[in-house]
Design a protein around this motif. Structure first.
Motif, PDB file in Angstrom:
ATOM      1  N   ARG A 161      74.270  58.207 -16.792  1.00 27.01           N
ATOM      2  CA  ARG A 161      74.945  57.668 -16.020  1.00 27.01           C
ATOM      3  C   ARG A 161      76.478  57.930 -16.546  1.00 27.01           C
ATOM      4  NH1 ARG A 161      73.938  52.989 -14.101  1.00 27.01           N
ATOM      5  NH2 ARG A 161      76.020  52.259 -13.505  1.00 27.01           N
ATOM      6  N   GLY A 162      77.328  57.874 -15.681  1.00 27.34           N
ATOM      7  CA  GLY A 162      78.756  57.968 -16.080  1.00 27.34           C
ATOM      8  C   GLY A 162      79.235  57.081 -17.125  1.00 27.34           C
ATOM      9  N   GLY A 163      80.136  57.575 -17.928  1.00 27.71           N
ATOM     10  CA  GLY A 163      80.480  56.560 -19.137  1.00 27.71           C
ATOM     11  C   GLY A 163      79.793  56.390 -20.203  1.00 27.71           C
ATOM     12  N   THR A 164      78.571  56.999 -20.484  1.00 17.00           N
ATOM     13  CA  THR A 164      77.795  57.049 -21.498  1.00 17.00           C
ATOM     14  C   THR A 164      78.449  57.585 -22.976  1.00 17.00           C
ATOM     15  OG1 THR A 164      76.547  58.946 -21.458  1.00 17.00           O
ATOM     16  CG2 THR A 164      75.791  56.748 -20.317  1.00 17.00           C
ATOM     17  N   GLY A 165      79.151  58.633 -22.771  1.00 14.33           N
ATOM     18  CA  GLY A 165      79.782  59.580 -23.947  1.00 14.33           C
ATOM     19  C   GLY A 165      79.141  60.739 -24.374  1.00 14.33           C
ATOM     20  N   ALA A 166      78.372  61.223 -23.291  1.00 15.28           N
ATOM     21  CA  ALA A 166      77.769  62.030 -23.421  1.00 15.28           C
ATOM     22  C   ALA A 166      78.393  63.487 -24.005  1.00 15.28           C
ATOM     23  CB  ALA A 166      76.809  62.818 -22.358  1.00 15.28           C
ATOM     24  N   THR A 167      79.729  63.650 -23.238  1.00 16.11           N
ATOM     25  CA  THR A 167      80.560  64.844 -23.679  1.00 16.11           C
ATOM     26  C   THR A 167      81.126  64.495 -25.027  1.00 16.11           C
ATOM     27  OG1 THR A 167      81.216  65.257 -21.405  1.00 16.11           O
ATOM     28  CG2 THR A 167      82.534  66.107 -23.449  1.00 16.11           C
ATOM     29  N   ARG A 296      74.104  53.892 -22.919  1.00 15.31           N
ATOM     30  CA  ARG A 296      74.800  52.693 -23.296  1.00 15.31           C
ATOM     31  C   ARG A 296      73.786  51.357 -23.490  1.00 15.31           C
ATOM     32  NH1 ARG A 296      80.238  53.056 -25.867  1.00 15.31           N
ATOM     33  NH2 ARG A 296      80.860  54.993 -24.887  1.00 15.31           N
ATOM     34  N   PRO A 297      74.038  50.515 -24.485  1.00 15.89           N
ATOM     35  CA  PRO A 297      73.027  49.466 -24.694  1.00 15.89           C
ATOM     36  C   PRO A 297      73.452  48.399 -23.673  1.00 15.89           C
ATOM     37  CG  PRO A 297      74.742  49.520 -26.445  1.00 15.89           C
ATOM     38  CD  PRO A 297      74.865  50.728 -25.649  1.00 15.89           C
ATOM     39  N   ASP A 298      73.261  48.637 -22.455  1.00 12.03           N
ATOM     40  CA  ASP A 298      73.325  47.841 -21.305  1.00 12.03           C
ATOM     41  C   ASP A 298      72.154  47.701 -20.502  1.00 12.03           C
ATOM     42  OD1 ASP A 298      74.090  49.616 -19.582  1.00 12.03           O
ATOM     43  OD2 ASP A 298      76.086  49.483 -20.349  1.00 12.03           O
ATOM     44  N   VAL A 299      72.277  46.844 -19.461  1.00 15.86           N
ATOM     45  CA  VAL A 299      71.055  46.737 -18.681  1.00 15.86           C
ATOM     46  C   VAL A 299      70.745  48.256 -17.454  1.00 15.86           C
ATOM     47  CG1 VAL A 299      69.953  45.688 -16.573  1.00 15.86           C
ATOM     48  CG2 VAL A 299      70.799  44.216 -18.304  1.00 15.86           C
ATOM     49  N   ALA A 300      72.326  48.484 -17.242  1.00 13.65           N
ATOM     50  CA  ALA A 300      72.084  49.650 -16.354  1.00 13.65           C
ATOM     51  C   ALA A 300      71.506  50.999 -17.138  1.00 13.65           C
ATOM     52  CB  ALA A 300      73.275  49.918 -15.580  1.00 13.65           C
ATOM     53  N   GLY A 301      72.148  51.070 -18.283  1.00 10.16           N
ATOM     54  CA  GLY A 301      72.079  51.962 -19.278  1.00 10.16           C
ATOM     55  C   GLY A 301      70.491  52.279 -19.490  1.00 10.16           C
ATOM     56  N   LEU A 302      69.890  51.167 -19.898  1.00  8.28           N
ATOM     57  CA  LEU A 302      68.283  50.963 -20.273  1.00  8.28           C
ATOM     58  C   LEU A 302      67.773  51.374 -19.110  1.00  8.28           C
ATOM     59  CD1 LEU A 302      68.406  48.030 -22.710  1.00  8.28           C
ATOM     60  CD2 LEU A 302      68.128  50.398 -23.334  1.00  8.28           C
ATOM     61  N   ARG A 303      67.909  50.973 -17.943  1.00 13.26           N
ATOM     62  CA  ARG A 303      67.133  51.360 -16.736  1.00 13.26           C
ATOM     63  C   ARG A 303      67.170  52.704 -16.376  1.00 13.26           C
ATOM     64  NH1 ARG A 303      70.147  50.023 -11.375  1.00 13.26           N
ATOM     65  NH2 ARG A 303      71.425  51.904 -12.354  1.00 13.26           N
ATOM     66  N   GLN A 326      71.406  56.260 -28.438  1.00  9.91           N
ATOM     67  CA  GLN A 326      72.103  55.118 -28.039  1.00  9.91           C
ATOM     68  C   GLN A 326      73.590  55.080 -28.674  1.00  9.91           C
ATOM     69  OE1 GLN A 326      71.504  50.287 -28.664  1.00  9.91           O
ATOM     70  NE2 GLN A 326      70.783  51.518 -30.392  1.00  9.91           N
ATOM     71  N   ASN A 327      74.556  55.188 -27.626  1.00 10.11           N
ATOM     72  CA  ASN A 327      75.926  55.156 -28.055  1.00 10.11           C
ATOM     73  C   ASN A 327      76.570  53.948 -27.803  1.00 10.11           C
ATOM     74  OD1 ASN A 327      78.302  56.522 -28.902  1.00 10.11           O
ATOM     75  ND2 ASN A 327      78.896  57.245 -26.819  1.00 10.11           N
ATOM     76  N   GLY A 328      77.539  53.550 -28.836  1.00 13.04           N
ATOM     77  CA  GLY A 328      78.267  52.201 -28.840  1.00 13.04           C
ATOM     78  C   GLY A 328      77.284  51.087 -29.054  1.00 13.04           C
ATOM     79  N   ALA A 329      76.351  51.177 -29.885  1.00 11.74           N
ATOM     80  CA  ALA A 329      75.839  49.888 -30.263  1.00 11.74           C
ATOM     81  C   ALA A 329      76.841  48.996 -31.146  1.00 11.74           C
ATOM     82  CB  ALA A 329      74.846  50.442 -31.523  1.00 11.74           C
ATOM     83  N   GLY A 330      76.529  47.740 -30.846  1.00 14.36           N
ATOM     84  CA  GLY A 330      77.360  46.548 -31.445  1.00 14.36           C
ATOM     85  C   GLY A 330      78.616  46.345 -30.699  1.00 14.36           C
ATOM     86  N   ALA A 338      67.053  44.197 -30.503  1.00 19.27           N
ATOM     87  CA  ALA A 338      65.562  43.483 -29.852  1.00 19.27           C
ATOM     88  C   ALA A 338      65.281  44.006 -28.347  1.00 19.27           C
ATOM     89  CB  ALA A 338      65.076  42.276 -30.199  1.00 19.27           C
ATOM     90  N   MET A 339      66.169  43.814 -27.584  1.00 22.31           N
ATOM     91  CA  MET A 339      66.103  43.921 -26.196  1.00 22.31           C
ATOM     92  C   MET A 339      66.113  45.478 -25.929  1.00 22.31           C
ATOM     93  SD  MET A 339      68.618  40.995 -24.604  1.00 22.31           S
ATOM     94  CE  MET A 339      68.114  41.217 -23.181  1.00 22.31           C
ATOM     95  N   VAL A 340      66.909  46.249 -26.766  1.00 20.92           N
ATOM     96  CA  VAL A 340      66.878  47.795 -26.522  1.00 20.92           C
ATOM     97  C   VAL A 340      65.398  48.337 -26.844  1.00 20.92           C
ATOM     98  CG1 VAL A 340      67.784  49.860 -27.216  1.00 20.92           C
ATOM     99  CG2 VAL A 340      69.360  48.095 -26.822  1.00 20.92           C
ATOM    100  N   LEU A 341      64.866  47.768 -27.904  1.00 19.83           N
ATOM    101  CA  LEU A 341      63.408  48.320 -28.383  1.00 19.83           C
ATOM    102  C   LEU A 341      62.430  47.845 -27.281  1.00 19.83           C
ATOM    103  CD1 LEU A 341      63.538  47.326 -32.270  1.00 19.83           C
ATOM    104  CD2 LEU A 341      63.920  49.375 -31.249  1.00 19.83           C
ATOM    105  N   GLN A 342      62.479  46.627 -26.694  1.00 18.37           N
ATOM    106  CA  GLN A 342      61.732  46.152 -25.801  1.00 18.37           C
ATOM    107  C   GLN A 342      61.528  46.907 -24.550  1.00 18.37           C
ATOM    108  OE1 GLN A 342      62.196  41.943 -24.917  1.00 18.37           O
ATOM    109  NE2 GLN A 342      60.334  41.859 -23.446  1.00 18.37           N
ATOM    110  N   ALA A 343      62.910  47.148 -24.241  1.00 18.67           N
ATOM    111  CA  ALA A 343      63.094  48.205 -22.740  1.00 18.67           C
ATOM    112  C   ALA A 343      62.612  49.414 -23.040  1.00 18.67           C
ATOM    113  CB  ALA A 343      64.380  48.167 -22.443  1.00 18.67           C
ATOM    114  N   LEU A 344      62.664  50.013 -24.115  1.00 19.29           N
ATOM    115  CA  LEU A 344      62.436  51.400 -24.186  1.00 19.29           C
ATOM    116  C   LEU A 344      61.002  51.801 -24.744  1.00 19.29           C
ATOM    117  CD1 LEU A 344      65.774  53.028 -25.906  1.00 19.29           C
ATOM    118  CD2 LEU A 344      65.077  53.098 -23.607  1.00 19.29           C
ATOM    119  N   GLY A 345      60.497  50.498 -25.341  1.00 21.27           N
ATOM    120  CA  GLY A 345      59.089  50.702 -25.949  1.00 21.27           C
ATOM    121  C   GLY A 345      59.309  51.467 -27.375  1.00 21.27           C
TER     122      GLY A 345
END
Length: 408
Positions: A161-167, A296-303, A326-330, A338-345
């Motif tokens: 999604r936009g703003g993740t820092g892919a560039t 990004r490690p947020d709900v929209a990013g994980l979805r 995962q960009n911007g951890a912390g 733990a929530m990132v691991l749970q969402a991604l498996g």
């Protein structure tokens, strides 16, 4: 051993910041071989440059000089020629034709260097004028133009999604690879409007990329070289800066033609790819060796990361490895590990920490952050190893030592 300037000034070939590419450059370690080589190619020696030395001399020279069209190296006396050929491939452009001489006459060695390293022809010593003329001559006169394709990998970097820092990831990955491995790297920014790769590198885009993508029939390697902006001696950028009112119409055929040219010219092609993918982006994803998804490690990013991974897993989207970054951890307000691991498996393949001081400042100054930010180098080192085909612990082997030095 192959798998790639702005319009204001003509570009030179990758790695050729000074001087033109020599037609034929030979490194031979003894006078007898040099004399036989020259006499065997009598009548053609005007286009041939011969220097005294071995493959080690060639590697050291080609770290600083343009890659010749045809390169002759001497493997005599080397206990581990495979390692040296691997190092040689990292400092040469992929379109070079490599011929070798040496003191080993077993057929297994001959087959190994041909099949594993793309050596076009091999002669064991003592050389004879007949063998040089008969086996090396056709390559040097241009009667045989096929070149082995080795190392020409395409890496697609996408923000889910936009703003993740892919560039940011794409730019700094390209710089790290070019600086640390001495590979020839092309960075292709397919954000034709509003792309920021050129800004992050402190250069201006050209008008050439839009032409390449819209009219593939007009495109040839020389056109692409002139449309590319040099970033040092091992990295070239292809990007555009179309105004908001522009209506570019890139074609999938144009993207594939461009990648074909770049893969024949560069060891690695890093593509900063818009998301969600249209026809052009899907064409790139289908030929990519690695697909890198940045979130990004947020709900929209994980979805969106889960949805993007599911889409890329489909057969129609290519079959290269999918790497989650995962960009911007912390960062303040981000989800816990733990929530990132749970969402991604599973854990992300790469985690880049929150770097609020380093990244914005580097982008504003037009300076690659990876050159001055040790945490970013450490985070990107495993990704550089993965896409460069040397997935190993930092510190093991030649590339590990190089990347280990850059990661500190």
């Amino acid at each position: 051993m192959p798998a790639a300037d702005g319009m204001m000034a003509p570009a030179t070939a990758p790695g050729a910041s000074t001087g033109e590419r020599l037609p034929v450059l030979a490194f031979l370690c003894d006078e007898e071989s040099e004399t036989t080589f020259r006499t065997g190619l009598s009548g053609r020696t005007g286009a041939i440059t011969v220097r005294r030395g071995t493959i080690r001399t060639a590697i050291a020279a080609l770290e600083r000089e343009p890659t010749p069209h045809i390169l002759v190296v001497d493997l005599s006396g080397e206990e581990n020629p495979s390692e040296l050929l691997d190092r040689l491939s990292a400092v040469c452009t992929p379109d070079v034709t490599v011929l070798a001489v040496g003191d080993r006459s077993d057929i297994g060695f001959y087959r190994e260097i041909q099949h594993e390293f793309g050596i076009a022809e091999y002669l064991f010593k003592p050389l004879t004028r007949d063998n040089v003329a008969r086996l090396f001559g056709p390559h040097i006169t241009g009667q045989r133009e096929e070149a082995a394709q080795r190392g020409n990998r395409v890496v697609a970097v996408c923000g889910v999604r936009g703003g993740t820092g892919a560039t940011t990831v794409a730019v700094n990955l390209a710089v790290l690879l070019a600086d640390s491995t001495r590979s020839h790297v092309a960075l292709l920014d397919l954000h034709l409007r509003g792309g920021s790769a050129a800004m992050m590198l402190g250069v201006r885009s050209t008008a050439g990329l839009r032409v390449v993508l819209e009219d593939p029939d007009r495109v040839d390697p020389l056109f692409v070289e002139r449309a590319a902006v040099p970033i040092g001696d091992r990295l070239r950028l292809l990007s555009a800066d179309e105004p908001p009112e522009a209506d570019p119409a890139p074609k999938a055929a144009g993207a594939l033609r461009l990648l074909e040219i770049l893969r024949n010219r560069f060891n690695l092609v890093i593509v900063d790819l818009p998301w969600p993918p249209g026809p052009v982006e899907r064409a790139v994803l289908e030929v990519a060796r690695h697909r890198v998804l940045v979130f990004r490690p947020d709900v929209a990013g994980l979805r969106d990361a889960a949805a993007a991974r599911a889409m890329l897993t489909a057969k129609s989207a290519g079959d290269g490895p999918i790497l989650l970054v995962q960009n911007g951890a912390g960062a303040p307000g981000s989800l816990e590990t733990a929530m990132v691991l749970q969402a991604l498996g599973a854990a992300p393949d790469i985690t880049i920490p929150h770097l609020p001081r380093h990244l914005p400042r580097a982008a504003d100054l037009g300076q690659p952050a990876v050159r001055g930010c040790a945490p970013l180098r450490r985070a990107l080192a495993p990704l550089a190893q993965e896409v460069n085909g040397t997935r190993q612990a930092v510190g093991n082997g030649l590339l590990g030592r190089i990347l280990g030095r850059w990661a500190r």
